[in-house]
Design a protein around this motif. Structure first.
Motif, PDB file in Angstrom:
ATOM      1  N   GLY A   1       0.977  -1.271  -0.186  1.00  0.00           N
ATOM      2  CA  GLY A   1      -0.072  -0.013  -0.125  1.00  0.00           C
ATOM      3  C   GLY A   1       0.896   1.218  -0.015  1.00  0.00           C
ATOM      4  O   GLY A   1       1.946   1.189   0.655  1.00  0.00           O
ATOM      5  N   GLY A   2       0.507   2.355  -0.758  1.00  0.00           N
ATOM      6  CA  GLY A   2       1.091   3.710  -0.824  1.00  0.00           C
ATOM      7  C   GLY A   2       0.836   4.188   0.738  1.00  0.00           C
ATOM      8  O   GLY A   2      -0.328   4.211   1.017  1.00  0.00           O
ATOM      9  N   MET A   3       1.783   4.372   1.462  1.00  0.00           N
ATOM     10  CA  MET A   3       1.405   4.945   2.739  1.00  0.00           C
ATOM     11  C   MET A   3       2.224   6.443   2.921  1.00  0.00           C
ATOM     12  O   MET A   3       3.610   6.327   3.011  1.00  0.00           O
TER      13      MET A   3
ATOM     14  N   VAL B   1       2.825   4.422  -8.206  1.00  0.00           N
ATOM     15  CA  VAL B   1       2.952   5.911  -7.203  1.00  0.00           C
ATOM     16  C   VAL B   1       1.406   5.826  -6.880  1.00  0.00           C
ATOM     17  O   VAL B   1       0.406   5.743  -7.557  1.00  0.00           O
ATOM     18  N   ASN B   2       1.331   6.224  -5.530  1.00  0.00           N
ATOM     19  CA  ASN B   2       0.022   6.389  -4.949  1.00  0.00           C
ATOM     20  C   ASN B   2      -0.272   7.856  -4.911  1.00  0.00           C
ATOM     21  O   ASN B   2       0.582   8.508  -4.264  1.00  0.00           O
ATOM     22  N   VAL B   3      -1.493   8.247  -5.615  1.00  0.00           N
ATOM     23  CA  VAL B   3      -1.899   9.512  -5.473  1.00  0.00           C
ATOM     24  C   VAL B   3      -2.831   9.896  -4.539  1.00  0.00           C
ATOM     25  O   VAL B   3      -4.086   9.140  -4.754  1.00  0.00           O
TER      26      VAL B   3
ATOM     27  N   THR C   1      -2.080   4.209  -7.977  1.00  0.00           N
ATOM     28  CA  THR C   1      -3.163   3.779  -7.215  1.00  0.00           C
ATOM     29  C   THR C   1      -3.667   5.176  -6.808  1.00  0.00           C
ATOM     30  O   THR C   1      -2.788   6.068  -6.600  1.00  0.00           O
ATOM     31  N   THR C   2      -4.968   5.339  -6.444  1.00  0.00           N
ATOM     32  CA  THR C   2      -5.432   6.501  -5.817  1.00  0.00           C
ATOM     33  C   THR C   2      -6.139   6.436  -4.600  1.00  0.00           C
ATOM     34  O   THR C   2      -6.595   5.340  -4.203  1.00  0.00           O
ATOM     35  N   GLY C   3      -6.091   7.069  -3.478  1.00  0.00           N
ATOM     36  CA  GLY C   3      -6.768   7.219  -2.195  1.00  0.00           C
ATOM     37  C   GLY C   3      -7.504   8.336  -2.042  1.00  0.00           C
ATOM     38  O   GLY C   3      -7.156   9.361  -2.549  1.00  0.00           O
TER      39      GLY C   3
ATOM     40  N   ALA D   1     -10.332  -2.958  -2.901  1.00  0.00           N
ATOM     41  CA  ALA D   1     -11.483  -3.061  -2.246  1.00  0.00           C
ATOM     42  C   ALA D   1     -10.937  -3.077  -0.871  1.00  0.00           C
ATOM     43  O   ALA D   1     -10.439  -3.994  -0.283  1.00  0.00           O
ATOM     44  N   GLU D   2     -10.882  -1.632  -0.116  1.00  0.00           N
ATOM     45  CA  GLU D   2     -10.166  -1.794   1.146  1.00  0.00           C
ATOM     46  C   GLU D   2     -11.367  -1.524   2.293  1.00  0.00           C
ATOM     47  O   GLU D   2     -12.221  -0.705   2.476  1.00  0.00           O
ATOM     48  N   GLY D   3     -11.088  -2.693   3.173  1.00  0.00           N
ATOM     49  CA  GLY D   3     -12.160  -2.668   4.468  1.00  0.00           C
ATOM     50  C   GLY D   3     -11.520  -1.791   5.529  1.00  0.00           C
ATOM     51  O   GLY D   3     -10.349  -1.386   5.644  1.00  0.00           O
ATOM     52  N   ALA D   4     -12.495  -1.597   6.350  1.00  0.00           N
ATOM     53  CA  ALA D   4     -12.163  -0.553   7.641  1.00  0.00           C
ATOM     54  C   ALA D   4     -11.251  -1.397   8.602  1.00  0.00           C
ATOM     55  O   ALA D   4     -10.887  -0.659   9.492  1.00  0.00           O
ATOM     56  N   GLU D   5     -10.846  -2.506   8.225  1.00  0.00           N
ATOM     57  CA  GLU D   5      -9.803  -3.159   9.373  1.00  0.00           C
ATOM     58  C   GLU D   5      -8.242  -2.364   8.956  1.00  0.00           C
ATOM     59  O   GLU D   5      -7.520  -2.451   9.831  1.00  0.00           O
ATOM     60  N   SER D   6      -8.457  -1.685   7.870  1.00  0.00           N
ATOM     61  CA  SER D   6      -7.199  -1.203   7.377  1.00  0.00           C
ATOM     62  C   SER D   6      -6.539  -0.106   8.260  1.00  0.00           C
ATOM     63  O   SER D   6      -7.348   0.603   8.966  1.00  0.00           O
TER      64      SER D   6
ATOM     65  N   GLY E   1      -7.033  -4.578   3.671  1.00  0.00           N
ATOM     66  CA  GLY E   1      -7.485  -4.423   4.922  1.00  0.00           C
ATOM     67  C   GLY E   1      -7.725  -5.666   5.928  1.00  0.00           C
ATOM     68  O   GLY E   1      -8.520  -6.519   5.522  1.00  0.00           O
ATOM     69  N   GLY E   2      -6.582  -5.535   6.673  1.00  0.00           N
ATOM     70  CA  GLY E   2      -6.595  -6.817   7.651  1.00  0.00           C
ATOM     71  C   GLY E   2      -5.752  -7.961   7.125  1.00  0.00           C
ATOM     72  O   GLY E   2      -6.119  -9.071   7.561  1.00  0.00           O
ATOM     73  N   ILE E   3      -5.233  -7.703   5.936  1.00  0.00           N
ATOM     74  CA  ILE E   3      -4.454  -9.230   5.521  1.00  0.00           C
ATOM     75  C   ILE E   3      -3.044  -8.888   5.914  1.00  0.00           C
ATOM     76  O   ILE E   3      -2.487  -7.854   5.630  1.00  0.00           O
ATOM     77  N   GLY E   4      -2.460 -10.027   6.564  1.00  0.00           N
ATOM     78  CA  GLY E   4      -1.198  -9.927   7.172  1.00  0.00           C
ATOM     79  C   GLY E   4      -0.318 -10.970   6.970  1.00  0.00           C
ATOM     80  O   GLY E   4       0.798 -11.163   7.061  1.00  0.00           O
TER      81      GLY E   4
ATOM     82  N   VAL F   1      -3.982  -8.985  -3.457  1.00  0.00           N
ATOM     83  CA  VAL F   1      -4.170  -8.200  -2.232  1.00  0.00           C
ATOM     84  C   VAL F   1      -3.264  -6.917  -2.227  1.00  0.00           C
ATOM     85  O   VAL F   1      -2.087  -6.907  -2.958  1.00  0.00           O
ATOM     86  N   GLN F   2      -3.517  -5.930  -1.266  1.00  0.00           N
ATOM     87  CA  GLN F   2      -2.885  -4.886  -0.976  1.00  0.00           C
ATOM     88  C   GLN F   2      -2.467  -5.106   0.465  1.00  0.00           C
ATOM     89  O   GLN F   2      -3.565  -4.969   1.355  1.00  0.00           O
ATOM     90  N   VAL F   3      -1.234  -4.729   0.970  1.00  0.00           N
ATOM     91  CA  VAL F   3      -1.071  -5.095   2.256  1.00  0.00           C
ATOM     92  C   VAL F   3      -0.368  -3.553   2.588  1.00  0.00           C
ATOM     93  O   VAL F   3       0.636  -3.130   1.934  1.00  0.00           O
TER      94      VAL F   3
HETATM   95  C1  LIG Z   1       0.717   4.497   7.907  1.00  0.00           C
HETATM   96  C2  LIG Z   1      -0.103   4.206   6.693  1.00  0.00           C
HETATM   97  C3  LIG Z   1      -0.241   5.312   5.946  1.00  0.00           C
HETATM   98  C4  LIG Z   1      -1.096   5.216   4.798  1.00  0.00           C
HETATM   99  N1  LIG Z   1      -1.414   6.143   3.860  1.00  0.00           N
HETATM  100  C5  LIG Z   1      -1.982   5.852   2.609  1.00  0.00           C
HETATM  101  C6  LIG Z   1      -1.896   6.916   1.579  1.00  0.00           C
HETATM  102  O1  LIG Z   1      -1.155   7.921   1.825  1.00  0.00           O
HETATM  103  N2  LIG Z   1      -2.666   6.548   0.551  1.00  0.00           N
HETATM  104  C7  LIG Z   1      -3.594   5.483   0.324  1.00  0.00           C
HETATM  105  O2  LIG Z   1      -4.164   5.441  -0.588  1.00  0.00           O
HETATM  106  N3  LIG Z   1      -3.632   4.661   1.337  1.00  0.00           N
HETATM  107  C8  LIG Z   1      -3.066   4.848   2.460  1.00  0.00           C
HETATM  108  N4  LIG Z   1      -3.096   3.884   3.594  1.00  0.00           N
HETATM  109  C9  LIG Z   1      -3.570   2.698   3.374  1.00  0.00           C
HETATM  110  C10 LIG Z   1      -2.675   1.396   2.922  1.00  0.00           C
HETATM  111  O3  LIG Z   1      -2.150   2.038   1.416  1.00  0.00           O
HETATM  112  C11 LIG Z   1      -3.490   0.083   2.634  1.00  0.00           C
HETATM  113  O4  LIG Z   1      -4.449   0.184   1.752  1.00  0.00           O
HETATM  114  C12 LIG Z   1      -3.900  -0.309   3.896  1.00  0.00           C
HETATM  115  O5  LIG Z   1      -2.669  -0.213   4.894  1.00  0.00           O
HETATM  116  C13 LIG Z   1      -4.212  -1.923   3.756  1.00  0.00           C
HETATM  117  O6  LIG Z   1      -4.796  -2.328   4.844  1.00  0.00           O
HETATM  118  P1  LIG Z   1      -3.850  -2.957   6.277  1.00  0.00           P
HETATM  119  O7  LIG Z   1      -3.480  -1.803   7.057  1.00  0.00           O
HETATM  120  O8  LIG Z   1      -4.738  -3.762   6.961  1.00  0.00           O
HETATM  121  O9  LIG Z   1      -2.794  -3.675   5.519  1.00  0.00           O
HETATM  122  C14 LIG Z   1      -1.913   4.021   4.803  1.00  0.00           C
HETATM  123  C15 LIG Z   1      -1.893   2.984   5.555  1.00  0.00           C
HETATM  124  C16 LIG Z   1      -0.907   2.974   6.742  1.00  0.00           C
HETATM  125  C17 LIG Z   1      -1.004   1.986   7.789  1.00  0.00           C
END
Ligand SMILES: Cc1cc2nc3c(=O)[nH]c(=O)nc-3n(C[C@H](O)[C@H](O)[C@H](O)COP(=O)(O)O)c2cc1C
Length: 315
Positions: free
Chosen positions: A19-21, A69-71, A94-96, A137-142, A170-173, A189-191
Motif C-alpha cells: 500500500g502507498g503509505m 505511485v499512490n496519488v 493507485t489513488t486514495g 477494495a479496502e475494508g475498515a480493518e485497514s 484491510g486486515g491482510i497480514g 491483495v494490497q498490504v
Molecule cells: C501508515 C499508513 C499510511 C497510509 N497512507 C495511505 C496513503 O497515503 N494513501 C492511500 O491510498 N492509502 C494509505 N494507507 C492505506 C494503505 O495503502 C493500505 O491500503 C492499507 O494499509 C491496507 O490495510 P492494512 O493496513 O490492514 O494492511 C495507509 C496505511 C497506513 C498503515
C-alpha cells in the motif's frame, strides 16, 4: 505458485501490492517490494511534484522491476503530483481518499494503468466506468483513512459489481488472509500494516516497535466527526484527539490543526507523545521485522498451503 491475471496485468511475480503509505512508503520500501516480486508503491501524499520526482528517480535506481505511485487525492499538492507522474512516465497509479475522475483522461492518454482504492460498490462502478484497470477494495480493518464496510463483506460485493479485477485490502497480514481474499473473489491483495515493519521501511524504530508490541485491541478510529475516519494505534495523541473530537465547542479548524503533522512526527521523528501511528487491526498478528522478500515469500508459502488444503471439509 500462486499466479492470477493481476500478475500479467502489472508484470509482477506475486499478486501483492504494498500500500502507498504517506510518510512511510518511500523509494527504499517500494524498490524492496518490487525486487521481491510484489508491486512496490511510492506514496505521493507527503510530497510536492519535485519531491515525488526525486523519489521516483531514486526508486528507478534501486529496481528495474515495475513499481507504482499512490496519488492521495486529498493532498494539497495533488494537481502537481498528478502532472509529475505523467512527466515521469510512471506506468501504474493507485489513488486514495477520493474520486480521481478529474485526472483520469490525462492519465489514460499517457497509457497509465490506474487502480483506485474504493470502499463502496458505487465508487467501484464509477472507477470502472472511468477506465480503471482494477480496483482495490479496502475494508475498515485497514490502517489509515477508512470507509464503513469491512473486508469480508466489501470484497465479494465489489467482485460481483465490476468486471475488472479486484484486489482486497484491510486486515491482510499473512497467507491465510491472502487465501481468504482469493476465496472472496479477489485476484490479489494490497498490504500496508505488515510492511511497516519491513527492514527496508525507513520509519522510526519507535513506530516499528509499537506495531510489533500491539495487541488485537490496540487500534482506534478517530476523525469520524470530521467525516474522515482514520485508524491508528492507541497512543497519547489518539486519546487526546478522541477527547477533543467529543468536546462540544471545538471547531473543525482547531481539530485539524491539532492533527496536522502527527503522522510525520510518528514516522520520521518517532515522537511517541505527539505522533499519530497509523496502523490496521492486523497489527496484533505482526511479531517481527523481516525483509520485504522474507515477508512476501512467507505469505505466499502459507497461502499455497492453506489453499492446498481448502477442500478438506468438502465431502
Ligand atoms: C501508515 C499508513 C499510511 C497510509 N497512507 C495511505 C496513503 O497515503 N494513501 C492511500 O491510498 N492509502 C494509505 N494507507 C492505506 C494503505 O495503502 C493500505 O491500503 C492499507 O494499509 C491496507 O490495510 P492494512 O493496513 O490492514 O494492511 C495507509 C496505511 C497506513 C498503515
Amino acid at each position: 505458485m500462486i499466479r492470477t491475471p493481476i500478475c500479467e496485468l502489472f508484470g509482477i511475480k506475486y499478486p501483492i501490492f504494498q500500500g502507498g503509505m504517506a510518510w512511510v512508503a518511500d523509494a527504499s520500501l517500494a524498490a524492496a517490494v518490487s525486487n521481491a516480486g510484489g508491486l512496490g508503491i511510492i506514496a505521493g501524499m507527503n510530497s510536492n511534484g519535485e519531491q515525488l520526482r526525486a523519489e521516483i528517480r531514486k526508486c528507478r535506481e534501486m529496481t528495474s522491476k515495475p513499481f507504482g505511485v499512490n496519488v492521495m487525492l486529498m493532498s494539497p499538492f495533488v494537481d502537481e503530483v498528478a502532472h509529475t507522474v505523467v512527466e515521469e512516465h510512471v506506468s501504474i497509479l493507485t489513488t486514495g481518499a477520493g474520486n480521481p475522475g478529474k485526472y483520469m483522461p490525462a492519465w489514460l492518454e499517457a497509457g497509465i494503468r490506474v487502480v483506485p482504492v474504493v470502499a463502496s460498490i458505487g465508487f467501484a462502478r464509477l472507477a470502472e466506468k472511468r477506465g480503471a484497470c482494477a480496483v482495490i477494495a479496502e475494508g475498515a480493518e485497514s490502517g489509515g483513512h477508512i470507509g464503513k464496510l469491512h473486508t469480508m463483506a466489501l470484497v465479494p460485493q465489489i467482485c460481483d459489481a465490476v468486471k475488472i479485477p479486484v484486489l482486497a485490502a484491510g486486515g491482510i497480514g499473512d497467507g491465510r488472509g491472502v487465501a481468504a481474499a482469493l476465496m472472496l473473489g479477489a485476484q490479489g491483495v494490497q498490504v500496508g500494516t505488515r510492511f511497516l515493519v519491513a527492514k527496508e521501511c525507513t520509519i522510526s524504530q519507535t513506530y516499528k516497535d509499537k506495531v510489533i508490541k500491539a495487541s488485537e485491541l490496540d487500534t482506534v478510529v478517530t476523525g469520524e466527526s470530521l467525516g474522515d475516519a482514520v485508524r491508528s494505534l492507541k497512543t497519547p495523541f489518539s486519546r487526546e484527539f478522541e477527547k477533543k473530537e467529543h468536546e462540544a465547542d471545538i471547531s473543525r479548524e482547531e481539530l485539524e490543526k491539532f492533527g496536522a503533522g502527527a503522522l510525520r512526527r510518528a514516522a520520521r521523528e518517532g515522537d511517541a507523545q505527539n505522533g499519530c501511528f497509523l496502523a490496521g487491526e492486523i497489527a496484533g498478528l505482526i511479531k517481527k521485522e523481516q525483509s520485504a522478500k522474507e515477508m512476501i515469500e512467507e505469505i505466499f508459502g502459507e497461502a499455497e498451503k492453506v489453499l492446498g488444503g481448502a477442500d478438506q471439509w468438502v465431502k
